[in-house]
Design a protein around this motif. Structure first.
Motif, PDB file in Angstrom:
ATOM      1  N   ALA A  82       0.850  -1.186   0.000  1.00 25.60           N
ATOM      2  CA  ALA A  82       0.000   0.000   0.000  1.00 25.60           C
ATOM      3  C   ALA A  82       0.881   1.229   0.000  1.00 25.60           C
ATOM      4  O   ALA A  82       2.105   1.145   0.174  1.00 25.60           O
ATOM      5  CB  ALA A  82      -0.922  -0.003   1.225  1.00 25.60           C
ATOM      6  N   THR A 123      -3.880   6.294   4.038  1.00 22.21           N
ATOM      7  CA  THR A 123      -3.213   5.113   3.483  1.00 22.21           C
ATOM      8  C   THR A 123      -4.168   4.410   2.535  1.00 22.21           C
ATOM      9  O   THR A 123      -5.358   4.244   2.841  1.00 22.21           O
ATOM     10  CB  THR A 123      -2.794   4.140   4.603  1.00 22.21           C
ATOM     11  OG1 THR A 123      -1.918   4.820   5.506  1.00 22.21           O
ATOM     12  CG2 THR A 123      -2.065   2.934   4.033  1.00 22.21           C
ATOM     13  N   SER A 124      -3.656   4.002   1.392  1.00 17.50           N
ATOM     14  CA  SER A 124      -4.483   3.319   0.404  1.00 17.50           C
ATOM     15  C   SER A 124      -4.824   1.900   0.873  1.00 17.50           C
ATOM     16  O   SER A 124      -4.192   1.364   1.786  1.00 17.50           O
ATOM     17  CB  SER A 124      -3.747   3.239  -0.937  1.00 17.50           C
ATOM     18  OG  SER A 124      -2.656   2.327  -0.855  1.00 17.50           O
ATOM     19  N   ASN A 125      -5.813   1.294   0.247  1.00 17.22           N
ATOM     20  CA  ASN A 125      -6.093  -0.111   0.503  1.00 17.22           C
ATOM     21  C   ASN A 125      -4.929  -0.952  -0.018  1.00 17.22           C
ATOM     22  O   ASN A 125      -4.422  -0.707  -1.119  1.00 17.22           O
ATOM     23  CB  ASN A 125      -7.394  -0.542  -0.189  1.00 17.22           C
ATOM     24  CG  ASN A 125      -8.605   0.114   0.440  1.00 17.22           C
ATOM     25  OD1 ASN A 125      -8.624   0.357   1.639  1.00 17.22           O
ATOM     26  ND2 ASN A 125      -9.600   0.407  -0.374  1.00 17.22           N
ATOM     27  N   PRO A 126      -4.485  -1.976   0.743  1.00 17.82           N
ATOM     28  CA  PRO A 126      -3.354  -2.775   0.280  1.00 17.82           C
ATOM     29  C   PRO A 126      -3.750  -3.708  -0.863  1.00 17.82           C
ATOM     30  O   PRO A 126      -4.884  -4.204  -0.938  1.00 17.82           O
ATOM     31  CB  PRO A 126      -2.959  -3.580   1.518  1.00 17.82           C
ATOM     32  CG  PRO A 126      -4.205  -3.658   2.328  1.00 17.82           C
ATOM     33  CD  PRO A 126      -4.935  -2.377   2.105  1.00 17.82           C
TER      34      PRO A 126
END
Length: 457
Positions: free
Chosen positions: A435, A445-448
């Motif tokens: 991510a 934080t972006s989705n992993p």
């Protein structure tokens, strides 16, 4: 002696003409060099009343060291030292006369600067610091009063009077606080060893003060100011614009986590001269705490038409699994249509992460064409400097240093950062995700993107 300096002649050569300024180390005079018939600046030391003889000697030694430190730094952004002479059993430093005013004077007279103007001045100061650090000199007192703005456009860093020269003995007087409290880095405030990163902290405070009009840690007393430096996070700047992530990177409490000088210099150039920016390099650095088996070499990415990477760097992927993996950072790829499922962050700024070859089973190291690859896409509706880093699916830091990237240009609103993974372990499976954590202009934080690597030996 009156403001005009009277008829005083120093060392039979330098006639004092007028007072230019005063500080903790004494008075700076405008003077005439009667041998070469040129105007110079002469720094006179003034020992505080009641100072012990040993401390006075130490002060004189410090002044001599200022000349030694500054004279060995080959950079146009450092004041030129012409001479050191003895008069009244004390040293006087003769240096070039900078016609102009200090950054402190400018801020008092005209108020906060634009981010672009502050970035230009900060970049020039950083050039002086990098030149000083290259010869083993720390400045130790970077602040607006010590930044001189010449009428010919030069930005000059002055007053190396408390500079720490590599290999020299500290000349701090008993009970004396070295440096201005609100610009002092936490490690010095705590009495810990300092290094070049300490000057970078002070530069971060200077940049904050330049755009906000006040330093972020200023309190009513020196003690409360030092407490804020050590324990408090700086208030979020409201006028910094694209400088915000640069300032944030320089003002990390731990010296090892501060943005390195080369990266800060690049970001300041991009902000000060946006029209001259043609490429942006992804930055990947080694995590010194990572296991010896978890290390990598930055290589060009394979995704999309990519701008050539500016440099190769070392990176680390810290994995808890039995397969020791490596993050290989690619160059920044440019695209005009990055609006493919981006996750909204700050208004006008979007990001997404996509992966390819996310499941691998076979021999390790992984053949290049089969290695998991991840592409972060960033888009902005207007020019913006973002700060981000790669993290794993469980939030562990993959790249310990924040990267900066300018996005939102009208011609190229979208930019991408590409990384690939490989593995050196002979056997075992690692299952996690990749991510991107955005630090500025908003923390998100972006989705992993999940991936799995199984090394069969």
């Amino acid at each position: 002696m009156d403001a005009a300096g009277g008829e005083r002649l120093i060392a039979g050569r330098y006639r004092l003409l007028s007072r230019l300024g005063e500080g903790g180390m004494g008075t700076v005079w405008r003077a005439l060099d009667e041998t070469l018939y040129r105007e110079v600046a002469v720094k006179e030391v003034r020992a505080p009343a009641g100072l012990q003889a040993g401390d006075i000697t130490r002060m004189y030694s410090r002044l001599e060291r200022e000349a030694w430190a500054a004279a060995r730094i080959p950079d146009r952004n450092v004041v030129t030292i012409h001479d050191v002479v003895m008069e009244d059993d004390r040293p006087w430093v003769v240096m070039e006369l900078i016609r102009g005013r200090s950054l402190a004077d400018l801020l008092r007279a005209e108020g906060p600067l634009t981010p672009r103007h502050a970035a230009h001045i900060g970049g020039e100061v950083l050039s002086a610091l990098r030149a000083a650090h290259a010869v083993g000199v720390e400045h130790r007192d970077v602040k607006p009063a010590n930044v001189l703005l010449s009428e010919d456009g030069r930005v000059v860093l002055s007053d190396f009077g408390i500079a720490m020269v590599e290999g020299s003995t500290a000349l701090t007087m008993t009970g004396e606080l070295v440096g201005s409290p609100e610009y002092l880095p936490p490690e010095r405030a705590l009495g810990r060893p300092s290094g070049p990163e300490s000057d970078l902290w002070s530069l971060g405070v200077l940049l904050y003060a330049a755009v906000e009009g006040i330093s972020p840690f200023r309190h009513d007393t020196a003690l409360s100011t030092l407490r804020a430096v050590v324990d408090e996070e700086p208030p979020v700047p409201t006028r910094a614009g694209p400088l915000a992530p640069v300032i944030a990177g320089l003002l990390r409490k731990e010296p090892a986590e501060r943005t390195p000088s080369a990266e800060a210099a690049e970001a300041l150039r991009d902000i000060a001269h946006p029209d001259a920016t043609t490429t942006a390099g992804a930055r990947v650095l080694a995590d010194p705490a990572a296991p010896a088996t978890a290390r990598a070499l930055a290589e060009p990415g394979a995704a999309a038409p990519a701008a050539p990477p500016r440099r190769r760097r070392t990176a680390a992927f810290v994995a808890a699994g039995v397969a020791a993996c490596v993050l290989i950072g690619g160059g920044i790829a440019y695209a005009l249509n990055g609006d493919d499922g981006n996750t909204g962050t700050d208004p006008g700024v979007r990001m997404s992460v996509a992966g390819t070859n996310t499941t691998y089973t076979g021999g390790c190291p992984i053949p290049e064409g089969r290695a998991p690859a991840f592409i972060a896409t960033f888009t902005a509706s207007e020019p913006t400097l973002i700060s981000y880093r790669w993290v794993s699916g469980d939030g562990s830091v993959v790249d310990p240093h924040w990267r900066t990237l300018s996005i939102g240009d009208k011609a190229e609103p979208t930019k991408r950062d590409t990384v690939r993974l490989t593995a050196y372990a002979k056997s075992g499976t690692l299952t996690t995700g990749m991510a991107v954590e955005l630090q500025s202009p908003i923390r998100v934080t972006s989705n992993p993107v999940p991936f799995s690597i199984t090394c069969t030996g």
